[in-house]
Design a protein around this motif. Structure first.
Motif, PDB file in Angstrom:
ATOM      1  N   THR A   1       0.888  -1.529  -0.119  1.00 62.16           N
ATOM      2  CA  THR A   1       0.052  -0.111   0.117  1.00 62.16           C
ATOM      3  C   THR A   1       0.675   1.197   0.113  1.00 62.16           C
ATOM      4  OG1 THR A   1      -1.864  -1.043   1.154  1.00 62.16           O
ATOM      5  CG2 THR A   1      -1.826   1.315   1.312  1.00 62.16           C
ATOM      6  N   VAL A   2       1.991   1.273   0.839  1.00 56.21           N
ATOM      7  CA  VAL A   2       2.774   2.462   0.989  1.00 56.21           C
ATOM      8  C   VAL A   2       3.516   2.750  -0.526  1.00 56.21           C
ATOM      9  CG1 VAL A   2       4.728   3.433   2.126  1.00 56.21           C
ATOM     10  CG2 VAL A   2       2.926   2.349   3.559  1.00 56.21           C
ATOM     11  N   TYR A   3       3.772   1.692  -1.099  1.00 58.18           N
ATOM     12  CA  TYR A   3       4.671   1.691  -2.354  1.00 58.18           C
ATOM     13  C   TYR A   3       3.704   2.275  -3.127  1.00 58.18           C
ATOM     14  CZ  TYR A   3       9.322   0.412  -1.633  1.00 58.18           C
ATOM     15  OH  TYR A   3      10.585   0.406  -1.177  1.00 58.18           O
ATOM     16  N   SER A   4       2.434   2.177  -3.433  1.00 59.25           N
ATOM     17  CA  SER A   4       1.337   2.631  -4.149  1.00 59.25           C
ATOM     18  C   SER A   4       1.353   4.019  -4.250  1.00 59.25           C
ATOM     19  CB  SER A   4       0.122   1.829  -4.128  1.00 59.25           C
ATOM     20  OG  SER A   4       0.263   0.447  -4.401  1.00 59.25           O
ATOM     21  N   VAL A   5       1.262   4.309  -2.513  1.00 62.35           N
ATOM     22  CA  VAL A   5       1.260   5.833  -2.439  1.00 62.35           C
ATOM     23  C   VAL A   5       2.505   6.607  -2.947  1.00 62.35           C
ATOM     24  CG1 VAL A   5       1.247   7.585  -0.498  1.00 62.35           C
ATOM     25  CG2 VAL A   5      -0.291   5.546  -0.259  1.00 62.35           C
ATOM     26  N   ALA A   6       3.716   5.764  -2.867  1.00 61.02           N
ATOM     27  CA  ALA A   6       4.700   6.410  -3.355  1.00 61.02           C
ATOM     28  C   ALA A   6       4.818   6.602  -4.697  1.00 61.02           C
ATOM     29  CB  ALA A   6       5.963   5.602  -2.984  1.00 61.02           C
ATOM     30  N   TYR A   7       4.464   5.805  -5.688  1.00 61.80           N
ATOM     31  CA  TYR A   7       4.154   5.889  -7.110  1.00 61.80           C
ATOM     32  C   TYR A   7       3.370   6.997  -7.310  1.00 61.80           C
ATOM     33  CZ  TYR A   7       6.235   0.970  -6.730  1.00 61.80           C
ATOM     34  OH  TYR A   7       6.943  -0.138  -6.814  1.00 61.80           O
ATOM     35  N   ARG A   8       2.275   7.008  -6.526  1.00 61.20           N
ATOM     36  CA  ARG A   8       1.331   8.295  -6.971  1.00 61.20           C
ATOM     37  C   ARG A   8       1.863   9.706  -6.775  1.00 61.20           C
ATOM     38  NH1 ARG A   8      -2.102  10.332  -3.525  1.00 61.20           N
ATOM     39  NH2 ARG A   8      -2.082   8.159  -1.963  1.00 61.20           N
ATOM     40  N   MET A   9       2.595   9.626  -5.557  1.00 60.79           N
ATOM     41  CA  MET A   9       3.397  10.959  -5.107  1.00 60.79           C
ATOM     42  C   MET A   9       4.752  11.409  -5.999  1.00 60.79           C
ATOM     43  SD  MET A   9       3.269  10.601  -0.975  1.00 60.79           S
ATOM     44  CE  MET A   9       4.111  12.168  -0.658  1.00 60.79           C
ATOM     45  N   GLY A  10       5.031  10.500  -6.804  1.00 64.31           N
ATOM     46  CA  GLY A  10       6.247  10.696  -7.535  1.00 64.31           C
ATOM     47  C   GLY A  10       7.609  10.493  -6.961  1.00 64.31           C
ATOM     48  N   ILE A  11       7.343   9.720  -5.720  1.00 63.09           N
ATOM     49  CA  ILE A  11       8.681   9.539  -5.096  1.00 63.09           C
ATOM     50  C   ILE A  11       9.626   8.685  -5.890  1.00 63.09           C
ATOM     51  CG2 ILE A  11       9.423   8.549  -2.750  1.00 63.09           C
ATOM     52  CD1 ILE A  11       6.678   9.269  -1.416  1.00 63.09           C
ATOM     53  N   LEU A  12       9.090   7.640  -6.341  1.00 61.93           N
ATOM     54  CA  LEU A  12      10.058   6.945  -7.316  1.00 61.93           C
ATOM     55  C   LEU A  12       9.164   6.264  -8.463  1.00 61.93           C
ATOM     56  CD1 LEU A  12      10.934   3.590  -5.542  1.00 61.93           C
ATOM     57  CD2 LEU A  12       9.029   5.046  -4.665  1.00 61.93           C
ATOM     58  N   PRO A  13       9.745   5.988  -9.555  1.00 60.74           N
ATOM     59  CA  PRO A  13       9.032   5.354 -10.719  1.00 60.74           C
ATOM     60  C   PRO A  13       8.631   4.142 -10.324  1.00 60.74           C
ATOM     61  CG  PRO A  13      11.285   6.013 -11.539  1.00 60.74           C
ATOM     62  CD  PRO A  13      11.078   6.213  -9.782  1.00 60.74           C
ATOM     63  N   ARG A  14       7.354   3.431 -10.907  1.00 58.24           N
ATOM     64  CA  ARG A  14       7.021   2.318 -10.692  1.00 58.24           C
ATOM     65  C   ARG A  14       8.326   1.148 -11.461  1.00 58.24           C
ATOM     66  NH1 ARG A  14       1.766   1.250  -9.510  1.00 58.24           N
ATOM     67  NH2 ARG A  14       0.463   2.989  -9.546  1.00 58.24           N
ATOM     68  N   GLY A  15       8.595   0.045 -10.795  1.00 59.17           N
ATOM     69  CA  GLY A  15       9.369  -0.927 -11.231  1.00 59.17           C
ATOM     70  C   GLY A  15      10.570  -0.572 -10.813  1.00 59.17           C
ATOM     71  N   THR A  16      10.847   0.240  -9.838  1.00 60.87           N
ATOM     72  CA  THR A  16      12.144   0.601  -9.181  1.00 60.87           C
ATOM     73  C   THR A  16      12.147   0.007  -7.605  1.00 60.87           C
ATOM     74  OG1 THR A  16      11.574   2.848  -8.707  1.00 60.87           O
ATOM     75  CG2 THR A  16      12.837   2.379 -10.743  1.00 60.87           C
TER      76      THR A  16
END
Length: 721
Positions: free
Chosen positions: A615-630
Motif C-alpha cells: 500500500t505504501v509503495y502504491s502511495v509512493a508511486y502516486r506521489m512521484g517519490i520513485l517510478p514504478r518498477g524501481t
C-alpha cells in the motif's frame, strides 16, 4: 436540534406568506434593499467601488427573514453577505480568484501569525455583534495540519457575558489576515421573546444540590480494554436532562418539556432495524461449492428444513429466497462457516422478510433479522408484553443451554408504543448479582404471531471477573461522580406553550406546534472532560482511553535533528512505533515510509507487513517519490538521491534539470556532477543542505528528516509570499 426544526418549517412558513418586515410595508423593495445595503457597508467599513455587479434579494428562513447581498467582479472575486432587515450581519463569505501554485500538491508547514489573526477576527466580530453580545476566541483550528492556510474560530456567543445557544464561526486567511467567512445564529430564528436579566436569584450551591440529586449510577462489570478480565464500575444511568431556573429555583425536566413539542424539538428516533441488512460478504458459487465439500458443512436445504421444524421462527408462510455461505474468522479457534438464509412472505400491500444466520455445521442459530410493516394506527397487538416475555424466555432457555441460569432481564421494551410490530428483551450475564452487559442475548418477539423477530447475541466464556470485596459504596461513588461536574450558569433554550395572541406564535400554531423555545437563565451540570463512570475499586473517575495518535519518540535525546524530527511529528509526519533511529543509514523503504506519512500513512517501518508495504509503495508511486518498477526496499539511498527525490516531489525537478545556469558554494562543489548541480544549488538555496554536499554518501534517517523540514519550511514561506 434547531436546524431540524427550521428545515421542516421553512416550506410551510413560506406557504403561509411570511411577508417583508414591518419597515418594508412603508417603503418599496428597492428602498429597503438600499437601506440594508448601506447599513451593512457602514457596519463593516466596506469599500465596494471595485465590484462590477451587485444583486440583492429577500428570503424567508424559519421565524424571520434576511437579505442576501452579492457583489462580484470580472476577475471572479465575490462577496456574499446575508443580513437581517435591521442590518445585522448573519453571514459573510469572501471568494477570491483562483491562483495556481507553482509547487504542485506538495504539502507545506502552515505559515501565519496567530496573534494577528486573532486580532483580525476580534475586530470583525466587534463590527457585527449586537449590543450585549460578545465572544471569547478559543484555540483556532486549521493550522495544525500540513498545508493549513487559515485560522478557524468557532464557539458560542455570550449574552450579557454568559454562554447562550447562539453560535458563530469565523475564518481568517493566514496569508493576509483577511476574514474569509463568518456565520452566526440569531435570537430571531432561535427563540421567542427577549433575553432575560443575567442576575441569578438562586444561589449556585442550591442549584448544584438539586441537579446532582438527579444523578443515578448502576454497578456493572466492564471488560478492561484489550483484555479478558472484567472490573467493577459504577456507570451513569441514562436519565432525563435537567436545568434549574435561576430566577425561581424550579427544577426543569427538559426531556419532558421537549416531548411536549411533538417531535419538533429533538430529532425523532428512527427504527434502526429497518436499515439493517445481512452482510454482503457472501462467497462466489465456486467458493460455496468448495465449502460444501468441507467436512460437516450442511446443505442449505437441510438447514432450511431444520429451521422450519422450529415453530418459534414462524417460517410456515415464508419462502426461502436465497442462501449464502461465508467464512467467519475466529481468533484462536477454527474458522466458522456460516449460512445466511433469506426468506420472504409476499403480501398484498407490504411483503415481509426474515433473515436467519446459522452455523453451517451445527445448524445453531446465530442471528435473526426481520422486516415487517409497522402497525396501523389503532391496531392492537395480539400479544401483550408479558406474554411476549414468556415466549422470549422459553426460546432463550432452550437456545442458551447452561448459560441461561446466569442470565437475567436487563432491558425490556414495548416497541408497539411506536407502532413497531415487536417487543424487545435483553438478557445479560450476572456475576454475584452484578450484571455484565457485554455478555448478552437480545431477542425481539413478533407481537402478532409470537415468533422470533430478531436475535442478536455475544458471549465470551473466557472473561474473568474481579471480586466485589472492598469496593466503594454507591453513596461515595455518587459523590465522586457529582464532583466531576461544574454547575454552570448560562442562557439556555426551554420550551413553553404558544399563545395565539402573538402574530409569530399564532403562525407557529398554524403549523401544528403547541410549544416553542424561549430563553431562560438556568443552571445545568457541565464538564469539559469525559468520564465513563466511577471505578468501584478506587472510587475515582474512570476516563476513556485517550486515543492519542500523536507521534512520539524515545530515542532522540542528544540528537542534532531532535527539533526537526519533533516538528515533523507535530504535523503527523514520521514513523510509528516510538523510535525514529536518526543515525540509521537510509534505505529506499525508510524514505518511502517517511514521505508517505505526508499523506497520512504513518507506519512502523520495522514491523509493517507485506500488505502494508504494498500500500505504501502504491502511495509512493502516486506521489512521484520513485517510478514504478524501481522498488528495492533495502537499497541504500545517498544524500544526492534523497535531495533529488524531495525536490522532484515538490515540483522543482524541471528547473533543477536545466543545465549551465547554476552555481553553488559547497566546500565540495567541484566534485558535484554537472547533472546534479541544479539539484544541489536549489537544495542550498532552500537550506536543505549546508557545508558540504557529499552527494555520494549514504544518507541517514535524521538527514532526510532535516532536509524535509527545511523544504516544508521554505515551501510554506513561498506559498505565503
Amino acid at each position: 436540534m434547531m436546524k431540524k426544526l427550521f428545515s421542516l418549517t421553512l416550506a410551510m412558513v413560506t406557504a403561509l406568506g411570511l411577508m417583508l418586515p414591518a419597515s418594508a410595508a412603508e417603503e418599496t423593495t428597492d428602498e429597503a434593499l438600499a437601506r440594508v445595503t448601506q447599513a451593512v457597508k457602514a457596519a463593516l467599513d466596506l469599500d465596494t467601488d471595485a465590484y462590477d455587479e451587485f444583486q440583492g434579494s429577500w428570503y424567508e428562513d424559519g421565524l424571520t427573514g434576511a437579505w442576501d447581498l452579492y457583489w462580484s467582479t470580472e476577475l471572479e472575486e465575490e462577496l456574499s453577505i446575508s443580513a437581517l432587515d435591521d442590518g445585522t450581519v448573519i453571514s459573510y463569505d469572501l471568494g477570491l480568484p483562483y491562483t495556481a501554485s507553482n509547487s504542485g500538491d506538495f504539502p507545506v508547514f502552515p505559515q501565519g501569525d496567530e496573534a494577528a489573526a486573532a486580532r483580525a477576527a476580534g475586530d470583525f466580530l466587534d463590527k457585527v455583534l449586537r449590543e450585549g453580545e460578545s465572544v471569547k476566541l478559543e484555540e483556532p483550528r486549521g493550522m495544525d495540519i500540513l498545508g493549513g492556510d487559515s485560522y478557524r474560530y468557532s464557539g458560542v456567543i455570550l449574552l450579557n457575558g454568559l454562554p447562550s445557544p447562539l453560535t458563530y464561526s469565523i475564518t481568517v486567511d493566514a496569508a493576509d489576515n483577511r476574514v474569509r467567512s463568518f456565520h452566526r445564529t440569531t435570537a430571531e430564528d432561535t427563540f421567542l421573546g427577549d433575553v432575560p436579566s443575567a442576575a441569578a436569584a438562586v444561589r449556585r450551591d442550591r442549584a448544584a444540590k438539586l441537579l446532582t440529586d438527579t444523578l443515578e449510577l448502576k454497578l456493572e462489570y466492564v471488560r478492561e480494554a484489550g483484555g479478558t478480565s472484567a472490573v467493577l464500575r459504577y456507570l451513569p444511568v441514562d436519565t432525563d436532562t435537567f436545568y434549574v431556573d435561576a430566577a425561581t429555583g424550579a427544577l426543569l425536566n427538559l426531556t419532558e418539556l421537549e416531548d411536549q413539542m411533538g417531535g419538533w424539538g429533538a430529532g425523532g428516533s428512527a427504527d434502526n432495524t429497518a436499515a439493517a441488512e445481512s452482510e454482503d460478504s457472501g462467497l462466489s458459487p465456486a467458493e460455496q461449492a468448495g465449502i460444501a465439500q468441507m467436512e460437516g458443512v450442511r446443505s442449505s436445504a437441510f438447514l432450511d428444513q431444520s429451521l422450519r421444524a422450529e415453530p418459534v421462527y414462524g417460517l410456515t408462510e415464508y419462502a426461502l429466497s436465497s442462501a449464502a455461505y461465508r467464512l467467519a474468522e475466529q481468533e484462536g479457534k477454527e474458522d466458522q462457516v456460516l449460512c445466511v438464509l433469506s426468506y420472504v412472505r409476499p403480501g398484498e400491500e407490504d411483503s415481509r422478510s426474515r433473515t436467519i444466520t446459522v452455523d453451517a455445521r451445527t445448524g445453531a442459530v446465530q442471528e435473526v433479522f426481520s422486516y415487517a410493516p409497522g402497525m396501523e394506527e389503532g391496531e392492537t397487538p395480539a400479544l401483550t408484553q408479558a406474554e411476549a416475555q414468556v415466549k422470549a424466555e422459553t426460546f432463550l432457555s432452550a437456545l442458551c443451554g447452561g448459560r441461561w441460569s446466569a442470565l437475567t432481564l436487563y432491558d425490556g421494551r414495548d416497541n408497539t408504543e411506536d407502532r413497531r410490530p415487536y417487543y424487545t428483551f435483553t438478557y445479560v450475564q450476572q456475576v454475584g448479582g452484578i450484571p455484565f452487559p457485554e455478555n448478552r442475548y437480545t431477542v425481539a418477539i413478533d407481537s402478532g404471531d409470537g415468533s422470533v423477530y430478531r436475535l442478536d447475541y455475544q458471549y465470551d466464556e473466557d472473561v474473568t471477573f474481579a471480586g466485589s470485596a472492598g469496593i466503594v459504596g454507591e453513596t461515595a461513588a455518587l459523590a465522586a461522580w457529582a464532583g466531576t461536574y461544574d454547575t454552570v450558569l448560562a442562557y439556555r433554550l426551554v420550551p413553553r406553550p404558544l399563545e395565539s395572541g402573538d402574530e409569530t406564535e399564532a403562525r407557529l400554531m398554524e403549523l401544528g406546534l403547541t410549544h416553542f423555545y424561549e430563553l431562560r437563565l438556568t443552571y445545568a451540570l457541565e464538564r469539559e472532560e469525559r468520564y465513563l463512570g466511577i471505578d468501584a475499586a478506587t472510587g475515582k473517575p474512570a476516563a476513556p482511553e485517550s486515543g492519542d495518535t500523536a507521534i512520539t519518540y524515545t530515542d532522540l535525546s542528544g540528537s542534532g535533528v531532535k527539533a526537526d524530527v519533533e516538528k515533523l511529528a507535530r504535523y503527523g509526519v514520521g514513523y510509528d512505533g516510538g523510535r525514529f533511529r536518526p543515525d540509521k543509514q537510509l534505505t529506499q523503504w525508510d524514505l518511502v515510509a517517511l514521505l508517505a506519512s505526508l499523506e497520512g500513512y504513518c507506519i512502523d517501518p520495522e514491523t509493517a507487513d507485506e500488505s502494508t508495504r504494498d500500500t505504501v509503495y502504491s502511495v509512493a508511486y502516486r506521489m512521484g517519490i520513485l517510478p514504478r518498477g524501481t522498488r528495492d526496499e533495502g537499497r541504500a539511498v545517498t544524500r544526492g538521491q534523497a535531495v533529488k527525490c524531495l525536490l522532484d516531489c515538490a515540483g522543482y525537478g524541471p528547473a533543477a534539470r536545466l543545465q549551465g545556469i547554476y552555481t553553488c558554494t559547497y566546500s565540495d562543489a567541484a566534485a558535484i556532477p554537472e547533472a546534479d548541480l541544479g539539484y544541489a544549488a536549489i537544495a542550498q538555496a532552500l537550506g536543505m543542505v549546508r557545508g558540504s554536499y557529499q552527494g555520494d554518501r549514504t544518507a541517514t534517517r535524521g538527514e532526510l528528516a532535516a532536509m524535509l523540514c527545511r523544504l516544508l519550511e521554505r515551501q510554506g514561506a513561498n506559498a505565503g509570499a
